[in-house]
Design a protein around this motif. Structure first.
Motif, PDB file in Angstrom:
ATOM      1  N   ILE A  64     -14.033  12.244  -2.175  1.00 17.34           N
ATOM      2  CA  ILE A  64     -13.965  13.017  -3.411  1.00 17.34           C
ATOM      3  C   ILE A  64     -12.662  12.722  -4.157  1.00 17.34           C
ATOM      4  O   ILE A  64     -12.636  12.638  -5.387  1.00 17.34           O
ATOM      5  N   LEU A  65     -11.564  12.536  -3.426  1.00 15.72           N
ATOM      6  CA  LEU A  65     -10.297  12.216  -4.095  1.00 15.72           C
ATOM      7  C   LEU A  65     -10.329  10.805  -4.691  1.00 15.72           C
ATOM      8  O   LEU A  65      -9.732  10.565  -5.744  1.00 15.72           O
ATOM      9  N   TYR A  66     -11.019   9.898  -4.020  1.00 11.46           N
ATOM     10  CA  TYR A  66     -11.198   8.550  -4.589  1.00 11.46           C
ATOM     11  C   TYR A  66     -11.977   8.644  -5.894  1.00 11.46           C
ATOM     12  O   TYR A  66     -11.635   7.992  -6.890  1.00 11.46           O
ATOM     13  N   GLY A  67     -13.020   9.489  -5.905  1.00 12.43           N
ATOM     14  CA  GLY A  67     -13.776   9.695  -7.125  1.00 12.43           C
ATOM     15  C   GLY A  67     -12.931  10.335  -8.218  1.00 12.43           C
ATOM     16  O   GLY A  67     -13.019   9.955  -9.391  1.00 12.43           O
ATOM     17  N   GLN A  68     -12.087  11.302  -7.830  1.00 14.73           N
ATOM     18  CA  GLN A  68     -11.193  11.939  -8.802  1.00 14.73           C
ATOM     19  C   GLN A  68     -10.209  10.936  -9.393  1.00 14.73           C
ATOM     20  O   GLN A  68      -9.911  10.970 -10.585  1.00 14.73           O
ATOM     21  N   SER A  69      -9.712  10.051  -8.539  1.00 19.50           N
ATOM     22  CA  SER A  69      -8.775   9.026  -9.006  1.00 19.50           C
ATOM     23  C   SER A  69      -9.439   8.095 -10.021  1.00 19.50           C
ATOM     24  O   SER A  69      -8.860   7.783 -11.072  1.00 19.50           O
ATOM     25  N   ASN A  70     -10.665   7.661  -9.714  1.00 22.23           N
ATOM     26  CA  ASN A  70     -11.392   6.801 -10.657  1.00 22.23           C
ATOM     27  C   ASN A  70     -11.706   7.535 -11.954  1.00 22.23           C
ATOM     28  O   ASN A  70     -11.612   6.971 -13.049  1.00 22.23           O
ATOM     29  N   LEU A  71     -12.086   8.812 -11.824  1.00 22.13           N
ATOM     30  CA  LEU A  71     -12.414   9.604 -13.003  1.00 22.13           C
ATOM     31  C   LEU A  71     -11.189   9.777 -13.895  1.00 22.13           C
ATOM     32  O   LEU A  71     -11.294   9.724 -15.127  1.00 22.13           O
ATOM     33  N   TRP A  72     -10.039   9.980 -13.294  1.00 26.12           N
ATOM     34  CA  TRP A  72      -8.796  10.109 -14.066  1.00 26.12           C
ATOM     35  C   TRP A  72      -8.531   8.838 -14.882  1.00 26.12           C
ATOM     36  O   TRP A  72      -8.165   8.901 -16.059  1.00 26.12           O
ATOM     37  N   GLU A  73      -8.741   7.693 -14.261  1.00 22.64           N
ATOM     38  CA  GLU A  73      -8.489   6.426 -14.954  1.00 22.64           C
ATOM     39  C   GLU A  73      -9.494   6.175 -16.071  1.00 22.64           C
ATOM     40  O   GLU A  73      -9.169   5.532 -17.075  1.00 22.64           O
ATOM     41  N   GLN A  74     -10.715   6.690 -15.903  1.00 15.57           N
ATOM     42  CA  GLN A  74     -11.738   6.498 -16.928  1.00 15.57           C
ATOM     43  C   GLN A  74     -11.611   7.499 -18.077  1.00 15.57           C
ATOM     44  O   GLN A  74     -12.108   7.253 -19.172  1.00 15.57           O
ATOM     45  N   ALA A  75     -10.941   8.604 -17.820  1.00 17.25           N
ATOM     46  CA  ALA A  75     -10.893   9.685 -18.803  1.00 17.25           C
ATOM     47  C   ALA A  75      -9.823   9.497 -19.875  1.00 17.25           C
ATOM     48  O   ALA A  75      -9.786  10.264 -20.843  1.00 17.25           O
ATOM     49  N   PHE A  76      -8.967   8.482 -19.705  1.00 18.43           N
ATOM     50  CA  PHE A  76      -7.882   8.272 -20.660  1.00 18.43           C
ATOM     51  C   PHE A  76      -7.719   6.782 -20.952  1.00 18.43           C
ATOM     52  O   PHE A  76      -7.935   5.923 -20.088  1.00 18.43           O
ATOM     53  N   THR A  77      -7.334   6.490 -22.175  1.00 14.56           N
ATOM     54  CA  THR A  77      -7.058   5.111 -22.585  1.00 14.56           C
ATOM     55  C   THR A  77      -5.646   5.037 -23.156  1.00 14.56           C
ATOM     56  O   THR A  77      -5.167   5.991 -23.778  1.00 14.56           O
ATOM     57  N   PHE A  78      -5.004   3.896 -22.932  1.00 11.04           N
ATOM     58  CA  PHE A  78      -3.625   3.738 -23.410  1.00 11.04           C
ATOM     59  C   PHE A  78      -3.625   3.397 -24.887  1.00 11.04           C
ATOM     60  O   PHE A  78      -4.322   2.468 -25.341  1.00 11.04           O
ATOM     61  N   ASN A  79      -2.859   4.132 -25.657  1.00 15.05           N
ATOM     62  CA  ASN A  79      -2.722   3.916 -27.099  1.00 15.05           C
ATOM     63  C   ASN A  79      -1.451   3.110 -27.346  1.00 15.05           C
ATOM     64  O   ASN A  79      -0.337   3.614 -27.174  1.00 15.05           O
ATOM     65  N   GLN A  80      -1.632   1.869 -27.757  1.00 14.55           N
ATOM     66  CA  GLN A  80      -0.483   0.971 -27.945  1.00 14.55           C
ATOM     67  C   GLN A  80       0.466   1.483 -29.021  1.00 14.55           C
ATOM     68  O   GLN A  80       1.682   1.330 -28.913  1.00 14.55           O
ATOM     69  N   SER A  81      -0.074   2.102 -30.046  1.00 11.70           N
ATOM     70  CA  SER A  81       0.776   2.510 -31.173  1.00 11.70           C
ATOM     71  C   SER A  81       1.663   3.706 -30.829  1.00 11.70           C
ATOM     72  O   SER A  81       2.780   3.838 -31.358  1.00 11.70           O
ATOM     73  N   THR A  82       1.180   4.584 -29.968  1.00 12.55           N
ATOM     74  CA  THR A  82       1.952   5.778 -29.636  1.00 12.55           C
ATOM     75  C   THR A  82       2.614   5.692 -28.249  1.00 12.55           C
ATOM     76  O   THR A  82       3.500   6.481 -27.943  1.00 12.55           O
ATOM     77  N   GLY A  83       2.148   4.752 -27.436  1.00  8.77           N
ATOM     78  CA  GLY A  83       2.661   4.660 -26.074  1.00  8.77           C
ATOM     79  C   GLY A  83       2.209   5.805 -25.191  1.00  8.77           C
ATOM     80  O   GLY A  83       2.847   6.101 -24.172  1.00  8.77           O
TER      81      GLY A  83
END
Length: 275
Positions: A64-83
Protein backbone atom coordinates in the motif's frame (compact mmCIF):
# COMPACT_ATOMS: atom_id res chain seq x y z
CA UNK A 1 -11.98 11.08 -3.08
CA UNK A 2 -9.64 14.05 -2.62
CA UNK A 3 -7.60 14.85 0.47
CA UNK A 4 -5.90 18.14 1.28
CA UNK A 5 -2.68 16.85 -0.27
CA UNK A 6 -4.13 17.53 -3.74
CA UNK A 7 -5.04 21.15 -3.01
CA UNK A 8 -1.56 22.66 -2.88
CA UNK A 9 1.55 23.27 -4.92
CA UNK A 10 4.84 22.18 -3.38
CA UNK A 11 8.39 23.41 -3.40
CA UNK A 12 10.92 20.86 -4.58
CA UNK A 13 12.04 20.30 -1.01
CA UNK A 14 8.53 19.64 0.33
CA UNK A 15 7.54 17.45 -2.60
CA UNK A 16 10.67 15.34 -2.28
CA UNK A 17 10.31 15.14 1.51
CA UNK A 18 6.95 13.39 1.12
CA UNK A 19 8.25 11.24 -1.74
CA UNK A 20 11.24 10.13 0.34
CA UNK A 21 9.12 9.49 3.44
CA UNK A 22 6.84 7.15 1.49
CA UNK A 23 9.82 5.40 -0.10
CA UNK A 24 11.44 4.93 3.30
CA UNK A 25 8.24 3.33 4.56
CA UNK A 26 8.27 0.87 1.67
CA UNK A 27 11.91 -0.06 2.27
CA UNK A 28 11.48 -0.49 6.02
CA UNK A 29 8.55 -2.87 5.65
CA UNK A 30 10.10 -5.09 3.02
CA UNK A 31 13.42 -5.23 4.87
CA UNK A 32 11.55 -6.28 8.02
CA UNK A 33 9.69 -8.92 6.01
CA UNK A 34 12.98 -10.63 5.20
CA UNK A 35 14.02 -10.48 8.86
CA UNK A 36 10.76 -12.06 10.07
CA UNK A 37 11.04 -14.86 7.52
CA UNK A 38 14.63 -15.63 8.54
CA UNK A 39 13.96 -15.56 12.29
CA UNK A 40 10.73 -17.57 12.30
CA UNK A 41 12.66 -20.81 12.83
CA UNK A 42 13.76 -19.58 16.26
CA UNK A 43 10.17 -19.21 17.46
CA UNK A 44 8.36 -22.16 19.04
CA UNK A 45 5.48 -23.50 16.89
CA UNK A 46 2.72 -22.24 19.20
CA UNK A 47 4.07 -18.67 18.96
CA UNK A 48 5.02 -18.83 15.28
CA UNK A 49 1.65 -17.58 14.08
CA UNK A 50 2.63 -14.20 15.54
CA UNK A 51 5.66 -14.09 13.24
CA UNK A 52 3.55 -15.17 10.27
CA UNK A 53 1.15 -12.32 11.02
CA UNK A 54 4.09 -9.90 11.06
CA UNK A 55 4.98 -11.10 7.56
CA UNK A 56 1.40 -10.47 6.40
CA UNK A 57 1.52 -6.97 7.90
CA UNK A 58 4.82 -6.19 6.18
CA UNK A 59 3.58 -7.32 2.76
CA UNK A 60 0.24 -5.55 3.08
CA UNK A 61 1.69 -2.28 4.39
CA UNK A 62 4.65 -2.36 1.99
CA UNK A 63 2.38 -2.77 -1.03
CA UNK A 64 0.00 0.00 0.00
CA UNK A 65 2.88 2.40 0.72
CA UNK A 66 4.41 1.55 -2.67
CA UNK A 67 1.07 2.44 -4.22
CA UNK A 68 0.94 5.67 -2.20
CA UNK A 69 4.43 6.56 -3.39
CA UNK A 70 3.47 6.02 -7.04
CA UNK A 71 0.23 7.94 -6.56
CA UNK A 72 2.13 10.88 -5.08
CA UNK A 73 4.40 11.01 -8.12
CA UNK A 74 1.44 10.86 -10.50
CA UNK A 75 -0.58 13.49 -8.66
CA UNK A 76 1.86 16.36 -9.27
CA UNK A 77 3.83 17.72 -12.21
CA UNK A 78 6.87 19.99 -12.09
CA UNK A 79 6.23 23.51 -13.36
CA UNK A 80 9.41 24.82 -14.97
CA UNK A 81 8.30 28.45 -14.84
CA UNK A 82 7.55 28.51 -11.12
CA UNK A 83 9.88 25.78 -9.89
CA UNK A 84 6.95 24.19 -8.02
CA UNK A 85 5.16 20.86 -8.19
CA UNK A 86 1.55 21.60 -9.13
CA UNK A 87 -1.51 19.30 -8.87
CA UNK A 88 -2.02 17.10 -11.94
CA UNK A 89 -5.16 15.32 -13.18
CA UNK A 90 -4.57 12.40 -10.81
CA UNK A 91 -5.55 13.12 -7.20
CA UNK A 92 -3.76 11.89 -4.10
CA UNK A 93 -5.83 10.05 -1.50
CA UNK A 94 -5.09 8.66 1.95
CA UNK A 95 -8.18 6.47 1.72
CA UNK A 96 -6.13 3.47 0.64
CA UNK A 97 -4.43 3.53 4.01
CA UNK A 98 -7.75 2.87 5.74
CA UNK A 99 -8.42 -0.17 3.54
CA UNK A 100 -4.96 -1.47 4.46
CA UNK A 101 -5.55 -0.88 8.18
CA UNK A 102 -8.61 -3.12 8.00
CA UNK A 103 -6.11 -5.93 7.35
CA UNK A 104 -3.05 -4.93 9.35
CA UNK A 105 -4.58 -3.74 12.63
CA UNK A 106 -6.38 -7.07 13.31
CA UNK A 107 -3.12 -8.88 12.56
CA UNK A 108 -1.22 -6.67 15.01
CA UNK A 109 -3.79 -7.25 17.72
CA UNK A 110 -3.97 -11.02 17.26
CA UNK A 111 -0.19 -11.49 17.28
CA UNK A 112 -0.08 -9.58 20.56
CA UNK A 113 -2.61 -11.97 22.09
CA UNK A 114 -0.61 -14.95 20.83
CA UNK A 115 2.64 -13.89 22.52
CA UNK A 116 0.63 -13.16 25.67
CA UNK A 117 -0.13 -16.90 25.51
CA UNK A 118 -3.89 -16.33 25.39
CA UNK A 119 -5.45 -19.49 23.99
CA UNK A 120 -8.69 -21.19 23.03
CA UNK A 121 -12.02 -19.56 23.77
CA UNK A 122 -10.39 -16.61 25.52
CA UNK A 123 -8.30 -15.90 22.42
CA UNK A 124 -11.33 -16.08 20.15
CA UNK A 125 -13.50 -13.82 22.32
CA UNK A 126 -10.80 -11.23 22.99
CA UNK A 127 -9.62 -11.16 19.39
CA UNK A 128 -13.18 -10.79 18.12
CA UNK A 129 -13.88 -7.88 20.46
CA UNK A 130 -10.64 -6.11 19.57
CA UNK A 131 -11.08 -6.61 15.83
CA UNK A 132 -14.64 -5.27 15.90
CA UNK A 133 -13.49 -2.22 17.86
CA UNK A 134 -10.59 -1.73 15.44
CA UNK A 135 -12.83 -1.97 12.38
CA UNK A 136 -15.32 0.45 13.91
CA UNK A 137 -12.45 2.86 14.64
CA UNK A 138 -11.10 2.58 11.09
CA UNK A 139 -14.46 2.82 9.29
CA UNK A 140 -15.57 5.90 11.24
CA UNK A 141 -12.18 7.48 10.62
CA UNK A 142 -12.51 6.70 6.92
CA UNK A 143 -15.93 8.34 6.76
CA UNK A 144 -14.60 11.41 8.56
CA UNK A 145 -11.67 12.01 6.25
CA UNK A 146 -14.06 12.12 3.29
CA UNK A 147 -15.14 15.53 4.64
CA UNK A 148 -11.75 17.08 5.34
CA UNK A 149 -12.03 19.49 2.39
CA UNK A 150 -15.74 20.35 2.64
CA UNK A 151 -16.46 20.33 6.38
CA UNK A 152 -13.81 20.38 9.09
CA UNK A 153 -16.56 20.14 11.71
CA UNK A 154 -17.79 16.85 10.22
CA UNK A 155 -14.20 15.60 9.99
CA UNK A 156 -13.66 16.24 13.68
CA UNK A 157 -17.06 14.81 14.69
CA UNK A 158 -16.30 11.47 13.02
CA UNK A 159 -12.81 11.66 14.45
CA UNK A 160 -14.28 11.95 17.95
CA UNK A 161 -16.51 8.93 17.32
CA UNK A 162 -13.52 6.98 16.03
CA UNK A 163 -11.57 7.93 19.15
CA UNK A 164 -14.17 6.29 21.39
CA UNK A 165 -13.49 2.94 19.73
CA UNK A 166 -9.75 3.68 19.89
CA UNK A 167 -9.93 4.20 23.66
CA UNK A 168 -11.96 1.03 24.19
CA UNK A 169 -9.56 -1.04 22.12
CA UNK A 170 -6.50 0.25 23.94
CA UNK A 171 -8.13 -0.23 27.35
CA UNK A 172 -8.53 -3.94 26.60
CA UNK A 173 -5.00 -4.19 25.18
CA UNK A 174 -3.46 -2.51 28.23
CA UNK A 175 -5.49 -4.61 30.65
CA UNK A 176 -4.47 -7.87 28.99
CA UNK A 177 -0.78 -6.89 28.80
CA UNK A 178 -0.40 -5.82 32.42
CA UNK A 179 -2.48 -8.73 33.66
CA UNK A 180 -0.24 -11.23 31.82
CA UNK A 181 3.25 -9.83 32.49
CA UNK A 182 3.58 -11.08 36.12
CA UNK A 183 3.40 -14.66 34.81
CA UNK A 184 5.87 -14.12 31.97
CA UNK A 185 9.64 -14.75 32.05
CA UNK A 186 11.51 -11.62 33.14
CA UNK A 187 13.24 -11.41 29.75
CA UNK A 188 9.83 -11.18 28.06
CA UNK A 189 7.81 -9.24 30.66
CA UNK A 190 9.84 -6.04 30.50
CA UNK A 191 9.75 -5.81 26.65
CA UNK A 192 6.03 -6.58 26.76
CA UNK A 193 5.38 -3.56 28.96
CA UNK A 194 7.42 -1.48 26.52
CA UNK A 195 5.23 -2.80 23.68
CA UNK A 196 2.21 -1.20 25.35
CA UNK A 197 3.86 2.22 25.54
CA UNK A 198 5.13 1.88 21.98
CA UNK A 199 1.57 1.20 20.86
CA UNK A 200 0.26 4.22 22.75
CA UNK A 201 2.90 6.42 21.14
CA UNK A 202 2.57 5.10 17.59
CA UNK A 203 -1.20 4.79 17.48
CA UNK A 204 -1.65 8.32 18.82
CA UNK A 205 0.25 9.66 15.80
CA UNK A 206 -2.50 8.47 13.47
CA UNK A 207 -5.28 10.67 14.90
CA UNK A 208 -2.85 13.60 14.92
CA UNK A 209 -2.26 13.04 11.20
CA UNK A 210 -6.01 12.63 10.67
CA UNK A 211 -6.67 16.00 12.30
CA UNK A 212 -3.98 17.89 10.37
CA UNK A 213 -6.54 19.68 8.13
CA UNK A 214 -7.88 21.27 11.33
CA UNK A 215 -4.44 22.21 12.68
CA UNK A 216 -2.51 23.16 9.54
CA UNK A 217 -4.22 22.96 6.13
CA UNK A 218 -1.23 23.88 3.98
CA UNK A 219 1.65 22.30 2.09
CA UNK A 220 3.63 22.38 5.34
CA UNK A 221 0.78 20.56 7.07
CA UNK A 222 0.85 17.91 4.34
CA UNK A 223 4.55 17.25 4.92
CA UNK A 224 3.94 17.02 8.68
CA UNK A 225 0.97 14.71 8.10
CA UNK A 226 2.89 12.32 5.87
CA UNK A 227 5.77 12.41 8.32
CA UNK A 228 3.41 11.44 11.14
CA UNK A 229 1.92 8.65 9.04
CA UNK A 230 5.38 7.28 8.18
CA UNK A 231 6.70 7.38 11.74
CA UNK A 232 3.48 5.75 12.93
CA UNK A 233 3.70 3.05 10.24
CA UNK A 234 7.31 2.16 11.01
CA UNK A 235 6.92 2.17 14.79
CA UNK A 236 3.51 0.48 14.99
CA UNK A 237 4.33 -2.23 12.47
CA UNK A 238 8.08 -2.70 11.97
CA UNK A 239 9.44 -1.88 15.45
CA UNK A 240 6.37 -3.42 17.07
CA UNK A 241 6.90 -6.58 15.02
CA UNK A 242 10.56 -6.74 16.03
CA UNK A 243 9.60 -6.47 19.69
CA UNK A 244 6.89 -9.12 19.35
CA UNK A 245 9.41 -11.45 17.70
CA UNK A 246 11.93 -10.81 20.48
CA UNK A 247 9.29 -11.63 23.10
CA UNK A 248 8.24 -14.77 21.21
CA UNK A 249 11.85 -15.98 21.07
CA UNK A 250 12.38 -15.27 24.77
CA UNK A 251 9.19 -17.12 25.71
CA UNK A 252 10.17 -19.99 23.43
CA UNK A 253 13.59 -20.24 25.09
CA UNK A 254 12.07 -20.14 28.58
CA UNK A 255 9.83 -23.05 27.58
CA UNK A 256 12.77 -25.14 26.37
CA UNK A 257 12.55 -24.67 22.59
CA UNK A 258 16.14 -25.48 21.59
CA UNK A 259 16.58 -23.15 18.55
CA UNK A 260 15.37 -20.25 20.69
CA UNK A 261 17.66 -21.26 23.57
CA UNK A 262 20.62 -21.18 21.21
CA UNK A 263 19.83 -17.80 19.68
CA UNK A 264 19.04 -16.08 22.99
CA UNK A 265 22.75 -16.21 23.79
CA UNK A 266 23.08 -13.45 21.16
CA UNK A 267 20.19 -11.32 22.48
CA UNK A 268 20.16 -8.83 25.37
CA UNK A 269 19.19 -10.51 28.63
CA UNK A 270 17.53 -9.21 31.77
CA UNK A 271 20.63 -7.41 32.98
CA UNK A 272 20.90 -5.32 29.82
CA UNK A 273 17.21 -4.58 29.26
CA UNK A 274 15.86 -1.74 31.38
CA UNK A 275 12.76 -2.65 33.34
Amino acid sequence: MTNIESLFSYTVGRYEAVDHLLSMGVGAHFAALIFFILTSRFVAPHYRTATALSCIVMVSAGIILYGQSNLWEQAFTFNQSTGMYDPAQETFSNGYRYVNWMITVPCLLVQLLIVLNIRGNDLFKTATTLILLAWAMIVTGYVGQLYEIDSIGTLMLWGAISTLFFIGMNWIVGTRIFRATPDMPATAASPMRKVFWLMMFAWTLYPLAYGMPFFEASSTGVVIRQGLFTVADVTSKVIYGLMITYIAIQRSAAEGFEPAMQVTDLLPQRGTVAA
